[in-house]
Design a protein around this motif. Structure first.
Motif, short mmCIF file in Angstrom:
data_model
loop_
_atom_site.label_atom_id
_atom_site.label_comp_id
_atom_site.label_asym_id
_atom_site.label_seq_id
_atom_site.Cartn_x
_atom_site.Cartn_y
_atom_site.Cartn_z
N THR A 2 0.73 -1.23 0.06
CA THR A 2 -0.09 0.13 0.04
C THR A 2 0.77 1.21 0.07
O THR A 2 0.48 2.51 -0.26
CB THR A 2 -1.02 0.11 1.31
OG1 THR A 2 -0.08 -0.09 2.64
CG2 THR A 2 -1.77 -1.01 1.27
N ARG A 3 2.18 1.02 0.22
CA ARG A 3 2.95 2.28 0.26
C ARG A 3 2.80 2.70 -1.09
O ARG A 3 3.06 2.12 -2.10
CB ARG A 3 4.32 2.01 0.71
CG ARG A 3 4.50 1.14 1.88
CD ARG A 3 4.74 1.91 3.09
NE ARG A 3 3.74 1.09 4.12
CZ ARG A 3 4.16 0.15 4.83
NH1 ARG A 3 5.48 -0.67 4.51
NH2 ARG A 3 3.66 -0.44 5.43
N SER A 4 2.66 3.92 -1.30
CA SER A 4 2.44 4.73 -2.71
C SER A 4 3.58 4.79 -3.43
O SER A 4 5.00 5.04 -2.79
CB SER A 4 1.77 6.05 -2.40
OG SER A 4 2.72 7.10 -2.02
N THR A 9 -0.93 7.36 -8.38
CA THR A 9 -1.66 5.99 -8.05
C THR A 9 -2.16 6.27 -6.63
O THR A 9 -3.01 5.84 -6.17
CB THR A 9 -0.94 5.20 -8.08
OG1 THR A 9 0.46 5.39 -7.37
CG2 THR A 9 -0.60 4.85 -9.81
N ALA A 10 -1.21 6.79 -5.60
CA ALA A 10 -1.83 7.21 -4.22
C ALA A 10 -2.96 7.64 -4.07
O ALA A 10 -4.17 7.51 -3.40
CB ALA A 10 -0.86 7.81 -3.33
N ALA A 11 -3.28 8.99 -4.81
CA ALA A 11 -4.58 9.85 -4.93
C ALA A 11 -5.56 8.96 -5.16
O ALA A 11 -6.49 8.84 -4.83
CB ALA A 11 -4.32 10.92 -5.66
N TYR A 13 -6.08 5.49 -5.25
CA TYR A 13 -6.13 4.48 -4.13
C TYR A 13 -6.98 5.35 -3.07
O TYR A 13 -8.00 4.53 -2.54
CB TYR A 13 -4.77 4.10 -3.85
CG TYR A 13 -4.71 3.00 -2.79
CD1 TYR A 13 -5.13 1.83 -2.93
CD2 TYR A 13 -4.44 3.52 -1.55
CE1 TYR A 13 -4.89 0.74 -2.01
CE2 TYR A 13 -4.49 2.58 -0.39
CZ TYR A 13 -4.84 1.17 -0.58
OH TYR A 13 -4.98 0.41 0.62
N ALA A 14 -6.64 6.37 -2.86
CA ALA A 14 -7.16 6.99 -1.53
C ALA A 14 -8.57 7.24 -1.96
O ALA A 14 -9.59 6.77 -1.19
CB ALA A 14 -6.50 8.21 -1.29
N HIS A 17 -10.96 4.17 -2.06
CA HIS A 17 -11.46 3.82 -0.60
C HIS A 17 -12.29 4.74 0.01
O HIS A 17 -12.44 4.76 1.21
CB HIS A 17 -10.21 3.40 0.07
CG HIS A 17 -9.49 1.90 -0.33
ND1 HIS A 17 -8.82 1.94 -1.61
CD2 HIS A 17 -9.62 0.69 0.17
CE1 HIS A 17 -8.34 0.71 -1.44
NE2 HIS A 17 -9.11 0.07 -0.79
#
Lengths: 290, 268
Positions: A2-4, A9-11, A13-14, A17
């Motif tokens: 899960t570490r971005s 992609t982190a955004a 992913y957030a 969810h």
């Protein structure tokens, strides 16, 4: 994992969810609701500040209370005795005292409100609450102090021969109007002062100049004879002069203001509050930056 | 689309509550002294210095996780915590959360001239409680703080440890979905520390996520299962607490950082 890696992609992913970015300005209604929810905090905070100031120095509080009376005495000497601006004003002492006490409330409210973010920065950095509470509560604190100063102002009015009349009841709406205006101005200047420190340095001078232009110790018309008519109109319609007029209308028997002045007063108060509130809210997410 | 599918699969066991995405914080500090103001007046040179306190930190916290943040003084831990709490806007990057995080700091300024009683009332109202709720929780807050009869004395008269205990008791009186704790455990005596560690465990069970900043490696080991080591505003290491703390401790020893603190931590 899960570490971005890359930030997009982190955004994604957030958002996938259901997470929302923090530090966004709340919606207007959400903001209003938050303030309404904490209405007990607003008054409790104002009273607590008054109480703690009292506890720290009772004598200091006494001076705060007596200060406008001394100012009034000095103004009486300069304007009433030396410059004789009092000519044509009945019961000049009462006229002056009402003006000075009211303007003290206005000046203290606006400067306390403007610096309220800075003076409560610890609270801002530690807890979540709508920041508009701070300027509003600061004005409320000054209103409480003003309430105490009435114990000096009212006896002076009575001693100078003002009778208690039904029109004294108008004093309450007048103060409500003035305080609403001050809250709006506080919110506006609190936002400006949060961004530039210099604002709180210049503000006292602005407030003082405003006082001289508003006819605390003389009727504005007296000095504008040689000027074009619009100068007189502007000075007479400025909120300071308007608020002095309605307050004197309420408390002084020999002084009356036409109804239109009350309309102007209410207009200034509502206009100031709406604009101040919107301006303050629009920068909500940024308070607390050093 | 394969990525979206993958995230649906991981959602079952990994339920993210906080996503920190490439966060940077730059403080602008004005140079002081006569020459600096003179230069500013003359418009010559830059007297405004930039301090890059947090330099591109990214991590994801999940439901039920307790994460420790370690690092020496000035490494950017507390700044990062304030950004996650939404109390300090990041210069660049974004923090995503599923609920409003609460920062439980020891520096929350209450009104010094007032008694503990009044401060409890104010603190709780500021947290958004109603007067009724405040009355309901009042006794348990007083009890938790362990202040006894000091509760009716002005906070000015408190020792710093007492003040911190009261603030912690107020903030810990409500449950939080995401709880951020800054050094709260460093204050108070052993008994209070034990009580607050217990309380944090409880909060963690109710809460989704706890993030704890502490210089006491002992309390990090006690409360956190994952630890992030930050140095100079960047992540040095992110993993199981034991591994990270061991590495950090070795590094700190080698660099002579925080010796006294380590000794105290060892005593824990």
């Amino acid at each position: 994992m899960t570490r971005s890696g890359s930030s997009s992609t982190a955004a994604e992913y957030a958002v996938a969810h259901g997470l929302k970015p923090t530090g966004l300005r709340p919606s207007f209604w959400h903001y209003l609701k938050g303030i309404w929810q904490r209405r007990s905090f607003i008054s409790a905070f104002a009273w607590a500040k008054v109480e703690s100031a009292n506890a720290e120095s009772r004598l200091g509080q006494f001076w705060q209370l007596i200060n406008p009376l001394f100012s009034a005495a000095i103004y009486y000497f300069i304007f009433g005795v030396l410059l004789q601006t009092s000519r044509g004003i009945e019961n000049f002492v009462a006229y002056l005292v009402v003006g000075v006490f009211l303007f003290t409330l206005i000046q203290r409210s606006i400067s306390a409100g403007a610096s309220s973010i800075r003076t409560n920065i610890g609270l801002v950095r530690a807890l979540h609450f709508p920041r508009a509470i701070l300027p509003i509560s600061a004005v409320l604190e000054q209103l409480i102090a003003f309430g105490a100063s009435l114990f000096i102002m009212i006896p002076v009015l009575l001693l100078t021969g003002e009778p208690i009349t039904w029109s004294w009841l108008l004093f309450f709406p007048a103060v409500l109007i003035v305080v609403t205006f001050c809250m709006g101005a506080s919110l506006l200047f609190a936002r400006l002062a949060a961004n530039t420190k210099d604002v709180s340095q210049i503000l006292p001078f602005g407030l003082r100049a405003w006082m001289y232009a508003s006819g605390v110790f003389y009727s504005v018309d007296r000095f504008t004879a040689g000027f074009p008519e619009w100068v007189t109109t502007v000075l007479n319609l400025n909120p300071g002069a308007i608020f002095l007029q309605i307050t004197r209308d309420a408390l002084l028997e020999s002084y009356s203001a036409p109804a239109i002045v009350w309309v102007w007063a209410a207009g200034w108060a509502v206009g100031s509050f709406v604009i101040g509130f919107l301006v303050f809210w629009s920068d909500e997410a940024a308070y607390g930056q050093s | 689309m394969a990525k979206a599918k993958a995230s649906v699969v991981t959602k079952v066991d990994l339920n993210p509550t906080v996503v920190v995405d490439d966060v940077h914080v730059t403080y602008r500090v004005r140079g002081s002294g006569r020459s600096a103001s003179l230069r500013r007046l003359l418009g010559k040179g830059k007297s405004i210095k930039e301090v890059h306190a947090v330099r591109g930190i990214s991590f994801t916290a999940n439901h039920g996780e307790a994460i420790g943040l370690v690092g020496r003084n000035g490494s950017g831990k507390s700044t990062l915590l304030r950004v996650i709490a939404g109390l300090l806007p990041p210069t660049r990057g974004t923090v995503f959360t599923d609920a409003q995080p609460s920062l439980l700091g020891v520096n929350a300024a209450l009104v010094g001239g007032l008694t503990g009683t009044r401060n409890i009332e104010l603190g709780c109202l500021a947290l958004g409680m109603s007067k009724k709720e405040v009355a309901k929780r009042f006794d348990s807050i007083v009890q938790f703080s362990g202040l006894g009869e000091f509760i009716d004395m002005p906070m000015n008269a408190y020792s710093s440890g007492m003040g911190a205990r009261l603030r912690f008791a107020i903030a810990a009186s409500i449950s939080h979905d995401i709880l951020l704790i800054d050094e709260a455990l460093a204050t108070g005596d052993a008994e209070f520390r034990a009580r607050s560690e217990e309380r944090i465990q409880q909060l963690r069970e109710q809460a989704g996520t706890v993030i704890l900043v502490s210089h006491s490696l002992g309390s990090i080991l006690q409360t956190c299962d994952r630890t992030i080591w930050i140095d100079k505003g960047q992540i040095q290491m992110d993993g199981p607490t034991k591994e990270v703390v061991t590495k950090y401790d070795e590094w700190a020893k080698a660099h002579g950082v925080g010796k006294a603190r380590r000794d105290r931590a060892a005593l824990d």
